[in-house]
Design a protein around this motif. Structure first.
Motif, PDB file in Angstrom:
ATOM      1  N   VAL A 105       0.856  -1.189   0.000  1.00 45.97           N
ATOM      2  CA  VAL A 105       0.000   0.000   0.000  1.00 45.97           C
ATOM      3  C   VAL A 105       0.891   1.237   0.000  1.00 45.97           C
ATOM      4  O   VAL A 105       1.794   1.373   0.817  1.00 45.97           O
ATOM      5  CB  VAL A 105      -0.934   0.019   1.236  1.00 45.97           C
ATOM      6  CG1 VAL A 105      -1.754   1.296   1.271  1.00 45.97           C
ATOM      7  CG2 VAL A 105      -1.838  -1.204   1.234  1.00 45.97           C
ATOM      8  N   ASP A 106       0.640   2.107  -0.963  1.00 42.37           N
ATOM      9  CA  ASP A 106       1.336   3.388  -1.047  1.00 42.37           C
ATOM     10  C   ASP A 106       0.406   4.479  -0.534  1.00 42.37           C
ATOM     11  O   ASP A 106      -0.766   4.520  -0.910  1.00 42.37           O
ATOM     12  CB  ASP A 106       1.723   3.713  -2.487  1.00 42.37           C
ATOM     13  CG  ASP A 106       2.742   2.740  -3.061  1.00 42.37           C
ATOM     14  OD1 ASP A 106       3.437   2.064  -2.270  1.00 42.37           O
ATOM     15  OD2 ASP A 106       2.855   2.674  -4.296  1.00 42.37           O
ATOM     16  N   ASN A 107       0.934   5.322   0.332  1.00 41.94           N
ATOM     17  CA  ASN A 107       0.199   6.492   0.825  1.00 41.94           C
ATOM     18  C   ASN A 107       0.900   7.725   0.283  1.00 41.94           C
ATOM     19  O   ASN A 107       2.121   7.866   0.432  1.00 41.94           O
ATOM     20  CB  ASN A 107       0.182   6.526   2.351  1.00 41.94           C
ATOM     21  CG  ASN A 107      -0.604   5.363   2.908  1.00 41.94           C
ATOM     22  OD1 ASN A 107      -1.793   5.260   2.675  1.00 41.94           O
ATOM     23  ND2 ASN A 107       0.067   4.468   3.618  1.00 41.94           N
ATOM     24  N   ILE A 108       0.124   8.590  -0.338  1.00 46.85           N
ATOM     25  CA  ILE A 108       0.677   9.760  -1.001  1.00 46.85           C
ATOM     26  C   ILE A 108      -0.066  10.997  -0.530  1.00 46.85           C
ATOM     27  O   ILE A 108      -1.285  11.073  -0.631  1.00 46.85           O
ATOM     28  CB  ILE A 108       0.556   9.628  -2.539  1.00 46.85           C
ATOM     29  CG1 ILE A 108       1.289   8.382  -3.038  1.00 46.85           C
ATOM     30  CG2 ILE A 108       1.106  10.856  -3.236  1.00 46.85           C
ATOM     31  CD1 ILE A 108       0.407   7.200  -3.210  1.00 46.85           C
ATOM     32  N   SER A 109       0.679  11.961  -0.023  1.00 42.62           N
ATOM     33  CA  SER A 109       0.122  13.270   0.340  1.00 42.62           C
ATOM     34  C   SER A 109       0.832  14.305  -0.513  1.00 42.62           C
ATOM     35  O   SER A 109       2.065  14.352  -0.543  1.00 42.62           O
ATOM     36  CB  SER A 109       0.345  13.576   1.815  1.00 42.62           C
ATOM     37  OG  SER A 109      -0.382  12.682   2.615  1.00 42.62           O
ATOM     38  N   ILE A 110       0.061  15.113  -1.212  1.00 43.35           N
ATOM     39  CA  ILE A 110       0.620  16.091  -2.132  1.00 43.35           C
ATOM     40  C   ILE A 110       0.154  17.483  -1.726  1.00 43.35           C
ATOM     41  O   ILE A 110      -1.031  17.707  -1.487  1.00 43.35           O
ATOM     42  CB  ILE A 110       0.174  15.795  -3.576  1.00 43.35           C
ATOM     43  CG1 ILE A 110       0.644  14.397  -3.995  1.00 43.35           C
ATOM     44  CG2 ILE A 110       0.692  16.870  -4.536  1.00 43.35           C
ATOM     45  CD1 ILE A 110       0.124  13.944  -5.339  1.00 43.35           C
ATOM     46  N   THR A 111       1.106  18.417  -1.673  1.00 42.36           N
ATOM     47  CA  THR A 111       0.810  19.813  -1.386  1.00 42.36           C
ATOM     48  C   THR A 111       1.352  20.662  -2.531  1.00 42.36           C
ATOM     49  O   THR A 111       2.528  20.553  -2.883  1.00 42.36           O
ATOM     50  CB  THR A 111       1.462  20.259  -0.065  1.00 42.36           C
ATOM     51  OG1 THR A 111       1.049  19.380   0.986  1.00 42.36           O
ATOM     52  CG2 THR A 111       1.078  21.689   0.280  1.00 42.36           C
ATOM     53  N   VAL A 112       0.488  21.457  -3.122  1.00 41.37           N
ATOM     54  CA  VAL A 112       0.886  22.380  -4.182  1.00 41.37           C
ATOM     55  C   VAL A 112       1.103  23.743  -3.534  1.00 41.37           C
ATOM     56  O   VAL A 112       0.224  24.255  -2.844  1.00 41.37           O
ATOM     57  CB  VAL A 112      -0.191  22.464  -5.291  1.00 41.37           C
ATOM     58  CG1 VAL A 112       0.257  23.410  -6.397  1.00 41.37           C
ATOM     59  CG2 VAL A 112      -0.510  21.080  -5.844  1.00 41.37           C
ATOM     60  N   ILE A 113       2.305  24.308  -3.766  1.00 40.51           N
ATOM     61  CA  ILE A 113       2.695  25.558  -3.113  1.00 40.51           C
ATOM     62  C   ILE A 113       2.967  26.617  -4.178  1.00 40.51           C
ATOM     63  O   ILE A 113       3.699  26.366  -5.138  1.00 40.51           O
ATOM     64  CB  ILE A 113       3.946  25.331  -2.241  1.00 40.51           C
ATOM     65  CG1 ILE A 113       3.630  24.263  -1.190  1.00 40.51           C
ATOM     66  CG2 ILE A 113       4.417  26.629  -1.605  1.00 40.51           C
ATOM     67  CD1 ILE A 113       4.827  23.759  -0.445  1.00 40.51           C
ATOM     68  N   ASP A 114       2.364  27.789  -4.003  1.00 34.16           N
ATOM     69  CA  ASP A 114       2.564  28.863  -4.983  1.00 34.16           C
ATOM     70  C   ASP A 114       3.906  29.555  -4.761  1.00 34.16           C
ATOM     71  O   ASP A 114       4.636  29.242  -3.814  1.00 34.16           O
ATOM     72  CB  ASP A 114       1.393  29.852  -4.984  1.00 34.16           C
ATOM     73  CG  ASP A 114       1.283  30.707  -3.734  1.00 34.16           C
ATOM     74  OD1 ASP A 114       2.267  30.816  -2.957  1.00 34.16           O
ATOM     75  OD2 ASP A 114       0.208  31.288  -3.510  1.00 34.16           O
ATOM     76  N   LYS A 115       4.242  30.498  -5.635  1.00 30.83           N
ATOM     77  CA  LYS A 115       5.553  31.146  -5.577  1.00 30.83           C
ATOM     78  C   LYS A 115       5.739  32.015  -4.340  1.00 30.83           C
ATOM     79  O   LYS A 115       6.859  32.380  -4.001  1.00 30.83           O
ATOM     80  CB  LYS A 115       5.829  31.931  -6.856  1.00 30.83           C
ATOM     81  CG  LYS A 115       4.794  32.949  -7.212  1.00 30.83           C
ATOM     82  CD  LYS A 115       5.070  33.524  -8.581  1.00 30.83           C
ATOM     83  CE  LYS A 115       3.843  34.238  -9.085  1.00 30.83           C
ATOM     84  NZ  LYS A 115       3.905  34.515 -10.494  1.00 30.83           N
ATOM     85  N   ASP A 116       4.635  32.336  -3.623  1.00 34.97           N
ATOM     86  CA  ASP A 116       4.739  33.101  -2.382  1.00 34.97           C
ATOM     87  C   ASP A 116       4.835  32.200  -1.157  1.00 34.97           C
ATOM     88  O   ASP A 116       4.854  32.682  -0.028  1.00 34.97           O
ATOM     89  CB  ASP A 116       3.530  34.032  -2.237  1.00 34.97           C
ATOM     90  CG  ASP A 116       3.492  35.083  -3.334  1.00 34.97           C
ATOM     91  OD1 ASP A 116       4.574  35.586  -3.722  1.00 34.97           O
ATOM     92  OD2 ASP A 116       2.379  35.396  -3.827  1.00 34.97           O
ATOM     93  N   GLY A 117       4.859  30.878  -1.382  1.00 32.47           N
ATOM     94  CA  GLY A 117       4.968  29.928  -0.274  1.00 32.47           C
ATOM     95  C   GLY A 117       3.639  29.520   0.331  1.00 32.47           C
ATOM     96  O   GLY A 117       3.611  28.842   1.352  1.00 32.47           O
ATOM     97  N   ASN A 118       2.533  29.932  -0.284  1.00 34.62           N
ATOM     98  CA  ASN A 118       1.205  29.594   0.228  1.00 34.62           C
ATOM     99  C   ASN A 118       0.717  28.274  -0.368  1.00 34.62           C
ATOM    100  O   ASN A 118       0.979  27.972  -1.528  1.00 34.62           O
ATOM    101  CB  ASN A 118       0.205  30.694  -0.118  1.00 34.62           C
ATOM    102  CG  ASN A 118       0.604  32.021   0.475  1.00 34.62           C
ATOM    103  OD1 ASN A 118       0.931  32.110   1.651  1.00 34.62           O
ATOM    104  ND2 ASN A 118       0.614  33.060  -0.341  1.00 34.62           N
TER     105      ASN A 118
END
Length: 150
Positions: A105-118
């Motif tokens: 089982v693979d667990n994947i958490s993805i966070t997309v961060i903008d150029k301002d760090g948000n």
């Protein structure tokens, strides 16, 4: 009636935002995608942090049991084919279908961060299908790690 249309439009917009998969191909300069990737199976256990920017990834491994202080294992330059293949992987994860049937089982958490760090968006996937590597054109996160750790 007008308020109902506004609410319906807002709900549809929110649903489209959350239904979309993250995309490396659409990353702009200064934006990042951070991926926490863990894989657990009968004969292995691994835990990585992958920091993607346009056409590059830095990979860190969590070696301690408390999952703190990851160790950098390297950087890779990604080809256009790599980013397209990873985007296909993210689309597979985000397709809404249940992914079970394998002991790994693979667990994947993805966070997309903008150029301002948000944080722009977050995604969480569990894949117990064992099928991602069999899909045409898909590049798995494990394949990316194994380029540094054959």
């Amino acid at each position: 009636m007008k308020a109902l249309l506004v609410i319906a439009s807002l709900v549809a917009s929110i649903m489209m935002t959350y239904a979309a998969s993250p995309s490396l191909e659409k990353l702009q300069e200064g934006e990042k995608i951070k991926v926490r990737y863990t894989s657990q199976g009968c004969f292995h256990s691994s835990n990585y942090l992958m920091d993607f920017s346009p056409n590059k990834v830095s990979i860190y491994e969590f070696l301690d049991k408390k999952n703190k202080n990851p160790t950098k294992i390297g950087e890779l330059t990604l080809s256009d084919g790599d980013t397209a293949g990873l985007d296909k992987l993210f689309a597979f994860y985000g397709n809404g279908k249940e992914k079970i049937g394998c002991t790994t089982v693979d667990n994947i958490s993805i966070t997309v961060i903008d150029k301002d760090g948000n944080t722009k968006a977050t995604y969480h996937y569990n894949d117990g299908s064992g099928q991602a590597h069999r899909l045409e054109g898909v590049i798995t996160l494990g394949e990316i790690v194994h380029r540094l750790r054959p």
